[in-house]
Write an enzyme that holds these catalytic residues in place. Structure first.
Site, PDB file in Angstrom:
ATOM      1  N   ASN A 244       1.141  -1.022  -0.093  1.00 26.14           N
ATOM      2  CA  ASN A 244       0.071   0.166  -0.167  1.00 26.14           C
ATOM      3  C   ASN A 244       0.970   1.175   0.475  1.00 26.14           C
ATOM      4  O   ASN A 244       0.753   2.648  -0.184  1.00 26.14           O
ATOM      5  CB  ASN A 244      -0.945   0.050   0.807  1.00 26.14           C
ATOM      6  CG  ASN A 244      -2.088  -1.193   0.788  1.00 26.14           C
ATOM      7  OD1 ASN A 244      -2.542  -1.547   0.012  1.00 26.14           O
ATOM      8  ND2 ASN A 244      -2.524  -1.515   2.134  1.00 26.14           N
TER       9      ASN A 244
ATOM     10  N   ASP B  63     -10.782  -5.208  -4.692  1.00 23.52           N
ATOM     11  CA  ASP B  63     -11.907  -5.634  -4.062  1.00 23.52           C
ATOM     12  C   ASP B  63     -12.737  -5.566  -3.457  1.00 23.52           C
ATOM     13  O   ASP B  63     -12.776  -4.755  -3.802  1.00 23.52           O
ATOM     14  CB  ASP B  63     -10.737  -6.221  -2.215  1.00 23.52           C
ATOM     15  CG  ASP B  63      -9.637  -6.295  -2.034  1.00 23.52           C
ATOM     16  OD1 ASP B  63      -9.440  -7.579  -3.646  1.00 23.52           O
ATOM     17  OD2 ASP B  63      -8.584  -6.937  -1.330  1.00 23.52           O
TER      18      ASP B  63
END
Length: 427
Positions: free
Chosen positions: A23, A117
């Site tokens: 991330n 996701d």
């Protein structure tokens, strides 16, 4: 498509090295657009999401060279197109991170709706709020079209502490005219890494690590040589793996200060670890017993924006709780579909009551048995791997693409610890 075949019920042991923070790597790749000079990024994990971001960077006119293990040299002299490729955008939510730097350097970007996701509604409104406050215009016609003749610093209060919206605002503001004050900003370690990278390029950012950032725009940014920090989500996953399988694991090259919120949550389940510099050691001799709140009350583990317990570890700690004596409430407050994977754990023998889309009561320890599973997202997929390794018998996990988007060379690394896990072609 590939699948994992796992024979569980065995203890693991050994040393595993922490990968770079996924991330942090993704916004740092996007931030390389902000300069026409070379940018060297180190400790970049070899995962699918990174490859997709690099593919987008190349599609925009950039060059990418591998200059060592997990190290890339990026350079983009002239932006050749203003549209993010649709095929890549659909693969990864982080494709939206190109909006801020493209606006700052190019004045226009066309962004197809991002993928990623499926863990509930994931708003994009905060991105629009931040970028329009800086002077951008937004049109929606199947894609998102951002344009600006110039960006102007502004006093911005984000309506939620969105990580990617904060990152987009930062990347746009560093080249905007004047001062930007960004309040209610996300402050996760990966946001801090992005800020540190930009500062090394010549950006002027104050308040790094807090929820108020003060950014004074500069005329241009230079290249840099920057190393991404360790992935504390991955480290937390390996700690959970050690606890659930009663294993002795040493995790190297970590950033232990990023795990302080996780240490409190795991401590409620009787799980501790030792720290020596950047090395974490998890003993197989854990109490694995729920520490009740004062008065014997059932404790709660709930996620929150940083510095709260990371939402990406709720799936992991739910599996761990199935192997711990006692009852705990897991409260996932940030994504309304993330907890739906627990029906697969129940099918494996876990004693879980799913109260609603956000809350699950877990009572352990439970004897898990192998099962056929399908990974719905990165973290739930890793949680299923941990459950399968802790279970008795054989498990089959499909759609492992979702797991490999976030975990580097997972099968090889777990096999080196003694896990019986194989990656095969789906029939």
């Amino acid at each position: 498509m590939h699948e994992y075949v796992i024979q569980g019920g065995r203890s693991l042991s050994g040393t595993i090295n922490a990968s770079g923070n996924k991330n942090a790597a993704l916004p740092c790749i996007a931030a390389a657009l902000l300069t026409d000079e070379p940018v060297i990024l180190r400790n970049i994990p070899a995962i699918e999401d990174v490859q997709v971001m690099l593919d987008i960077y190349k599609a925009l006119g950039g060059t990418v060279e591998t200059s060592g293990p997990n190290t890339y040299r990026l350079k983009l002299t002239t932006i050749s197109r203003d549209e993010i490729p649709t095929a890549q955008a659909k693969k990864i939510r982080a494709s939206i991170l190109f909006a801020g730097p493209m606006l700052a350097r190019n004045g226009r970007v066309v962004l197809p709706p991002p993928g990623g996701d499926v863990i509930g509604r994931r708003r994009l409104d905060t991105h629009f709020l931040a970028l329009t406050e800086l002077g951008a215009q937004v049109e929606i016609n199947g894609s998102f079209v951002f344009s600006a003749t110039h960006l102007q610093g502004a006093d911005i209060f984000l309506d939620e502490a969105s990580v990617t919206a904060t990152e987009n605002a930062i990347m746009a503001a560093v080249l905007a005219q004047g001062r930007t004050i960004l309040t209610n900003a996300a402050s996760e370690p990966h946001v801090q890494d992005l800020c540190r990278m930009l500062v090394s390029m010549g950006a002027r950012i104050a308040g790094i690590g807090s929820n108020v950032l003060i950014i004074d725009g500069v005329d241009r940014l230079s290249g840099t040589d920057f190393a991404i920090g360790a992935d504390f989500m991955e480290v937390g996953s390996f700690i959970g793996l050690a606890a659930a399988t009663r294993s002795e694991l040493t995790i190297t090259d970590t950033r232990p200060e990023d795990l302080r919120p996780a240490k409190i949550a795991f401590g409620k389940l009787g799980i501790q670890w030792e720290v020596d510099g950047t090395t974490i050691h998890v003993s197989k001799h854990q109490s694995l017993k729920v520490n009740t709140d004062l008065g014997g009350m059932i404790p709660k583990i709930d996620d929150a924006p940083w510095p709260g317990f990371p939402p990406d570890l709720t799936s992991i700690i739910t599996v761990v709780a199935t192997q711990v004596e006692g009852t705990v409430l897991i409260h996932e407050k940030m994504f309304e579909s993330r907890m739906f994977f627990v029906d697969k754990l129940i099918g494996m023998g876990a004693r879980i009551v799913l109260c609603d889309p956000h809350r699950a009561v877990v009572t352990g320890p439970s004897r898990l048995t192998g099962s056929e599973l399908t990974s719905p997202d990165v973290r739930a997929g890793m949680a299923m791997v941990i459950a399968a390794l802790a279970a008795e018998g054989k498990s089959l996990i499909r759609n492992v693409y979702q797991i490999e988007r976030g975990y580097e060379h997972l099968v090889d690394r777990l096999s080196a610890l003694g896990a019986n896990i194989k990656r095969t072609q789906e029939c």
